[in-house]
Design an enzyme around this catalytic site. Structure first.
Site, PDB file in Angstrom:
ATOM      1  N   GLU A 290       0.839  -1.213   0.000  1.00  0.00           N
ATOM      2  CA  GLU A 290       0.000   0.000   0.000  1.00  0.00           C
ATOM      3  C   GLU A 290       0.869   1.256   0.000  1.00  0.00           C
ATOM      4  O   GLU A 290       0.561   2.252  -0.666  1.00  0.00           O
ATOM      5  CB  GLU A 290      -0.945   0.008   1.201  1.00  0.00           C
ATOM      6  CG  GLU A 290      -1.971  -1.118   1.203  1.00  0.00           C
ATOM      7  CD  GLU A 290      -2.882  -1.078  -0.012  1.00  0.00           C
ATOM      8  OE1 GLU A 290      -3.189   0.014  -0.493  1.00  0.00           O
ATOM      9  OE2 GLU A 290      -3.259  -2.166  -0.493  1.00  0.00           O
ATOM     10  N   ASP A 381       3.911  -3.886  -5.785  1.00  0.00           N
ATOM     11  CA  ASP A 381       4.485  -5.171  -5.369  1.00  0.00           C
ATOM     12  C   ASP A 381       6.008  -5.088  -5.318  1.00  0.00           C
ATOM     13  O   ASP A 381       6.642  -5.588  -4.377  1.00  0.00           O
ATOM     14  CB  ASP A 381       4.084  -6.280  -6.363  1.00  0.00           C
ATOM     15  CG  ASP A 381       2.676  -6.811  -6.112  1.00  0.00           C
ATOM     16  OD1 ASP A 381       2.045  -6.372  -5.124  1.00  0.00           O
ATOM     17  OD2 ASP A 381       2.218  -7.658  -6.904  1.00  0.00           O
TER      18      ASP A 381
END
Ligand SMILES: [Zn+2]
Length: 438
Positions: A290, A381
């Protein structure tokens, strides 16, 4: 009416709209049935890259869940197209407008009739959506063990969200309608500014006022986890106002984590379901993902894109609202044709027709938006793998896929249109393999 030519702009627009509506309906159906066939074909065994990591029973549950949602989705697609057709070419919006004109007339300079039209439209659409929403929660989600809602909680939610919608939506609608009538030909520029301001206000109000109406937010109590997360935030140069746990388990077994708020008021929110299921390593990796969205300015970029697109949208609406064919082509007699010299404006009609038509044409651009979003997920990611542990992120993704019964074998073309996140296989391929014992 003035149009006597065979090729009037009104008729041409009707044809373009009807064609787009049909094309959109067929495209959505085709993609959805492709997805269902693809998932059914691959349900017999766990795909090789996940063998040993996902049990066959979980894989088949995911297939069953995807198919059940898919069948309901087909119904939703058909109903959605029927509703758009009913409001427009079949004359629903025209009939509603006439009925309200007869009932309310020109009282309040027409503003009352305009607001009543918007409210009645929203109410009728809400009632039409009700059966499928209920079926989704209390049949589909229930059957797969995800639903934790009672009927009374569901009712309370509906009443609260309707109330919030009225309290926020009504003043906004009144202000936009007033601008359309009073701000001259550049009203759409003012309305756009108001709309953007409203969106920013929502970003402030949502975490502090609106979300607490529906869920309890408690500060994260686990001291060890707290320290770990604080260290991660410091390492990434990120200031958050607080770490909160949300009682997501009140409604659903699905797990999630997110950031909300603006600037220094940002907060990190974990679903209790996420904390129960993931190890501290995995929670840290999910949070780092996030944070990756923030570090790459994805939120800002998305907002800038939305600002630009809505400016173009308002400009288009500003022009369309003055074109008689925009109304007549969509099965509506605008008030200015119906009663020349009348005080009743057409602004609510223009807003509603625009809101009905834009998604019909917009769906063809869905792959662009989805591709951008999937690229952002890969970047986040990669950031998580650098700042925390890629292996922990991979095992967290697998657990979340299994728990949420997300299919591991989506149809590639369906993904292009509908997936904001890359399929698990593609994400895991770019991350280190999770340790075997996880
Ligand atoms: Zn993400």
């Amino acid at each position: 009416m003035a149009d006597h030519d065979t090729f009037s702009p009104s008729l041409a627009f009707t044809l373009v709209f009807a064609l787009a509506l049909c094309a959109q309906l067929l495209l959505k159906f085709w993609l959805a049935t492709r997805q269902m066939r693809h998932v059914a074909r691959h349900s017999a065994e766990v795909p090789p890259p996940f063998a040993g990591r996902i049990p066959l029973a979980a894989h088949q549950k995911a297939a069953g869940y995807t198919l059940a949602k898919g069948r309901l989705g087909l119904l939703e697609i058909a109903l959605g197209a029927a509703v758009v057709l009913g409001w427009t070419l079949l004359g629903g919006l025209d009939a509603l407008n006439q009925a309200l004109l007869a009932l309310v007339g020109e009282r309040g300079g027409g503003l009352l009739q305009q607001l009543a039209l918007l409210a009645a439209f929203a109410l009728i659409n809400g009632v039409i959506d009700l059966p499928l929403t209920l079926y989704q929660t209390f049949v589909v989600e229930q059957r797969f063990g995800f639903n934790r809602m009672t009927l009374s909680l569901w009712l309370a939610d509906m009443l609260k969200s309707t109330l919030v919608g009225v309290l926020l939506g009504l003043p906004l609608a009144a202000a936009v309608l007033w601008l359309m009538g009073a701000a001259g030909t550049l009203w759409w520029l003012w309305a756009w500014a108001l709309w953007m301001g409203f969106n920013l206000l929502l970003m402030v109000l949502y975490p502090t006022v609106i979300a607490p109406l529906f869920n309890k937010f408690t500060p994260l109590a686990d001291e060890a986890l707290r320290q770990r997360i604080t260290a991660l935030l410091a390492r990434c140069g990120f200031a958050a106002k607080g770490l909160f746990v949300m009682d997501g388990s009140r409604r659903s077994a699905h797990a999630n984590a997110y950031f909300t708020g603006l600037g220094a008021a940002k907060r990190v929110v974990f679903f209790d379901t996420l904390l129960q299921r993931l190890t501290p390593d995995e929670i840290e990796a999910v949070l780092a993902h996030e944070l990756g969205h923030f570090k790459h300015h994805h939120i800002g970029k998305r907002m800038a894109a939305l600002f630009a697109m809505s400016l173009a949208g308002f400009a288009l609406l500003g022009w369309l609202a003055t074109q008689p064919w925009f109304y007549t082509g969509l099965g509506v007699r605008p008030n200015f044709l119906l009663a020349p010299g009348s005080q009743v404006p057409n602004d609510a009609l223009a807003l509603l027709l625009f809101a009905l038509v834009v998604p019909v044409f917009g769906y063809f651009f869905a792959p662009l938006w989805a591709a951008l979003s999937r690229r952002h997920e890969f970047q986040a990611d990669a950031y998580a793998a650098a700042q925390a542990s890629g292996a922990a992120l991979a095992s967290a993704l697998l657990k979340l896929h299994e728990d949420n019964a997300s299919t591991l074998t989506p149809d590639p073309l369906y993904v292009r249109f509908n997936y904001s996140h890359p399929p698990a296989l593609e994400r895991l391929a770019r991350l280190p393999a999770p340790a075997a014992n996880l």
